[in-house]
Design a protein around this motif. Structure first.
Motif, PDB file in Angstrom:
ATOM      1  N   GLY A  41      12.212  48.705  32.899  1.00 56.02           N
ATOM      2  CA  GLY A  41      12.640  47.934  31.733  1.00 56.02           C
ATOM      3  C   GLY A  41      13.923  48.423  31.094  1.00 56.02           C
ATOM      4  O   GLY A  41      14.311  47.946  30.037  1.00 56.02           O
ATOM      5  N   LYS A  42      14.559  49.379  31.753  1.00 57.11           N
ATOM      6  CA  LYS A  42      15.810  49.897  31.212  1.00 57.11           C
ATOM      7  C   LYS A  42      16.988  49.096  31.755  1.00 57.11           C
ATOM      8  O   LYS A  42      17.008  48.726  32.927  1.00 57.11           O
ATOM      9  N   VAL A  43      17.962  48.832  30.899  1.00 60.61           N
ATOM     10  CA  VAL A  43      19.127  48.063  31.335  1.00 60.61           C
ATOM     11  C   VAL A  43      19.941  48.891  32.325  1.00 60.61           C
ATOM     12  O   VAL A  43      20.244  50.054  32.080  1.00 60.61           O
ATOM     13  N   VAL A  44      20.243  48.279  33.460  1.00 61.77           N
ATOM     14  CA  VAL A  44      21.081  48.959  34.453  1.00 61.77           C
ATOM     15  C   VAL A  44      22.526  48.829  33.977  1.00 61.77           C
ATOM     16  O   VAL A  44      23.003  47.722  33.754  1.00 61.77           O
ATOM     17  N   PRO A  45      23.231  49.951  33.770  1.00 58.55           N
ATOM     18  CA  PRO A  45      24.583  49.858  33.210  1.00 58.55           C
ATOM     19  C   PRO A  45      25.546  49.088  34.097  1.00 58.55           C
ATOM     20  O   PRO A  45      25.412  49.065  35.319  1.00 58.55           O
ATOM     21  N   ARG A  46      26.512  48.442  33.444  1.00 57.03           N
ATOM     22  CA  ARG A  46      27.486  47.646  34.173  1.00 57.03           C
ATOM     23  C   ARG A  46      28.311  48.525  35.105  1.00 57.03           C
ATOM     24  O   ARG A  46      28.722  49.626  34.740  1.00 57.03           O
ATOM     25  N   MET A  47      28.517  48.052  36.302  1.00 59.19           N
ATOM     26  CA  MET A  47      29.312  48.793  37.279  1.00 59.19           C
ATOM     27  C   MET A  47      29.938  47.765  38.211  1.00 59.19           C
ATOM     28  O   MET A  47      29.327  47.349  39.199  1.00 59.19           O
ATOM     29  N   ILE A  48      31.147  47.360  37.842  1.00 55.94           N
ATOM     30  CA  ILE A  48      31.797  46.308  38.628  1.00 55.94           C
ATOM     31  C   ILE A  48      33.214  46.735  39.001  1.00 55.94           C
ATOM     32  O   ILE A  48      33.772  47.654  38.405  1.00 55.94           O
ATOM     33  N   ILE A  49      33.767  46.064  39.992  1.00 62.07           N
ATOM     34  CA  ILE A  49      35.209  46.172  40.223  1.00 62.07           C
ATOM     35  C   ILE A  49      35.842  45.311  39.147  1.00 62.07           C
ATOM     36  O   ILE A  49      35.474  44.147  38.996  1.00 62.07           O
ATOM     37  N   ASN A  50      36.712  45.890  38.331  1.00 60.96           N
ATOM     38  CA  ASN A  50      37.279  45.098  37.237  1.00 60.96           C
ATOM     39  C   ASN A  50      38.718  44.647  37.499  1.00 60.96           C
ATOM     40  O   ASN A  50      39.234  43.783  36.802  1.00 60.96           O
ATOM     41  N   THR A  51      39.355  45.237  38.502  1.00 58.34           N
ATOM     42  CA  THR A  51      40.747  44.871  38.773  1.00 58.34           C
ATOM     43  C   THR A  51      41.009  44.803  40.278  1.00 58.34           C
ATOM     44  O   THR A  51      40.551  45.661  41.027  1.00 58.34           O
ATOM     45  N   PHE A  52      41.740  43.792  40.684  1.00 57.43           N
ATOM     46  CA  PHE A  52      42.219  43.703  42.061  1.00 57.43           C
ATOM     47  C   PHE A  52      43.708  43.401  41.999  1.00 57.43           C
ATOM     48  O   PHE A  52      44.140  42.564  41.201  1.00 57.43           O
ATOM     49  N   ASN A  53      44.483  44.109  42.780  1.00 56.39           N
ATOM     50  CA  ASN A  53      45.916  43.853  42.821  1.00 56.39           C
ATOM     51  C   ASN A  53      46.430  43.859  44.247  1.00 56.39           C
ATOM     52  O   ASN A  53      45.937  44.611  45.086  1.00 56.39           O
ATOM     53  N   CYS A  54      47.424  43.028  44.492  1.00 60.01           N
ATOM     54  CA  CYS A  54      48.074  43.004  45.787  1.00 60.01           C
ATOM     55  C   CYS A  54      49.579  43.044  45.571  1.00 60.01           C
ATOM     56  O   CYS A  54      50.123  42.255  44.798  1.00 60.01           O
ATOM     57  N   GLU A  55      50.229  44.003  46.228  1.00 58.88           N
ATOM     58  CA  GLU A  55      51.681  44.147  46.126  1.00 58.88           C
ATOM     59  C   GLU A  55      52.293  44.005  47.510  1.00 58.88           C
ATOM     60  O   GLU A  55      51.678  44.385  48.508  1.00 58.88           O
ATOM     61  N   PHE A  56      53.516  43.484  47.525  1.00 58.13           N
ATOM     62  CA  PHE A  56      54.254  43.389  48.785  1.00 58.13           C
ATOM     63  C   PHE A  56      55.559  44.149  48.606  1.00 58.13           C
ATOM     64  O   PHE A  56      56.377  43.795  47.759  1.00 58.13           O
ATOM     65  N   ASN A  57      55.755  45.204  49.364  1.00 54.57           N
ATOM     66  CA  ASN A  57      56.921  46.089  49.227  1.00 54.57           C
ATOM     67  C   ASN A  57      57.115  46.527  47.772  1.00 54.57           C
ATOM     68  O   ASN A  57      58.221  46.540  47.252  1.00 54.57           O
ATOM     69  N   GLY A  58      56.005  46.846  47.112  1.00 58.67           N
ATOM     70  CA  GLY A  58      56.074  47.339  45.740  1.00 58.67           C
ATOM     71  C   GLY A  58      56.188  46.280  44.671  1.00 58.67           C
ATOM     72  O   GLY A  58      56.197  46.583  43.484  1.00 58.67           O
ATOM     73  N   GLN A  59      56.252  45.020  45.093  1.00 64.24           N
ATOM     74  CA  GLN A  59      56.377  43.929  44.127  1.00 64.24           C
ATOM     75  C   GLN A  59      55.044  43.213  43.980  1.00 64.24           C
ATOM     76  O   GLN A  59      54.401  42.878  44.973  1.00 64.24           O
ATOM     77  N   PHE A  60      54.655  42.964  42.731  1.00 64.56           N
ATOM     78  CA  PHE A  60      53.366  42.315  42.477  1.00 64.56           C
ATOM     79  C   PHE A  60      53.326  40.912  43.085  1.00 64.56           C
ATOM     80  O   PHE A  60      54.242  40.122  42.914  1.00 64.56           O
TER      81      PHE A  60
END
Lengths: 109, 150
Positions: A41-60
């Motif tokens: 009955g205990k809440v399982v703490p949130r554990m998610i991937i919160n950010t995804f990023n893709c860069e090409f030659n250092g450019q977002f």
């Protein structure tokens, strides 16, 4: 977190300049919502991937901010237009700050 | 000792569950969260114009745990205003925000992912363009079994 290699699929790795490349990514992660309760009955703490990023030659190129409403083992598909040869770098970051990284090369012919 | 259901009872229970499922699938979309505020925060208080955004979801999701979602914006990439961000909100989820996609002049304003939906509702996508305009689309989806872990 279980260290599994992210799966990345590009529809082509050799393109003409400005041609659209379709990118599909899949990474293993529980994406625990923080809303679920365990058997005690205990809440399982949130554990998610919160950010995804893709860069090409250092450019977002593309990224997203995820909430707990993104399914387990987050999947993304996006498209981009490389103007030169280079490396696509992918980064996923979860609530504990763990980074998962991957890279793919693209050749512009 | 647990008494096993006989066939007649099992059928009746099944029919009941089926009816309940239909009931929730055809019920009105309920807003349980602050989705309107989340949209207002995203747009800086401006009202998005309906259109130009294409939001794709299945009409019916039997399992709310993994629902495929695609968004695309009809906007020229490259020259002129490009799409900077797309926010997706789910009015009947415990938390309104679902995902925020971020684009660049290099990317095409199109993205797909898989999301969790708690109940039948109208999912909304709002796109922010680099010239400060906002466009939106909404789409109803019927969810048989919610996927937000109760």
């Amino acid at each position: 977190m279980a260290e599994t290699k992210p799966r990345i699929r590009l529809d082509k790795k050799e393109v003409r300049k400005g041609q659209i490349v379709d990118v599909k990514t899949l990474v293993s992660h529980v994406m625990e919502t923080g809303l679920r309760k365990d058997a005690a009955g205990k809440v399982v703490p949130r554990m998610i991937i919160n950010t995804f990023n893709c860069e090409f030659n250092g450019q977002f190129v593309f990224g997203c901010d995820l909430e707990s409403a993104v399914s387990a083992n987050p999947y993304f598909e996006f498209k981009f237009k490389p103007m030169e040869s280079g490396t696509l770098k992918f980064t996923w970051i979860d609530d504990e700050g763990v980074r998962i990284e991957a890279a793919e090369t693209i050749t512009v012919v | 000792m647990v008494r096993r259901l006989n066939r007649r009872e099992a059928l009746a229970a099944g029919a009941g569950a089926f009816a309940a499922g239909l009931g929730s699938a055809t019920g009105p979309a309920r807003a349980l969260n602050d989705y309107a505020e989340q949209i207002a925060k995203f747009t800086g208080g401006r009202t998005p114009v309906e259109g130009r955004v294409k939001l794709e979801l299945p009409e019916l999701a039997e399992n709310g745990n993994t629902v495929p979602l695609s968004v695309a914006v009809d906007a020229p990439s490259g020259e002129g205003a490009h799409v900077q961000e797309i926010l997706v909100v789910a009015p009947a989820n415990p938390n309104a925000r679902v995902i925020r996609f971020r684009f660049s002049p290099l990317s095409v304003p199109e993205a797909s992912t898989r999301i969790r939906l708690a109940a039948t509702q109208d999912v909304i996508a709002v796109a922010k363009l680099s010239d400060g305009t906002f466009f939106s689309a909404s789409r109803q989806i019927k969810v048989t079994i919610g996927g937000c872990g109760g």
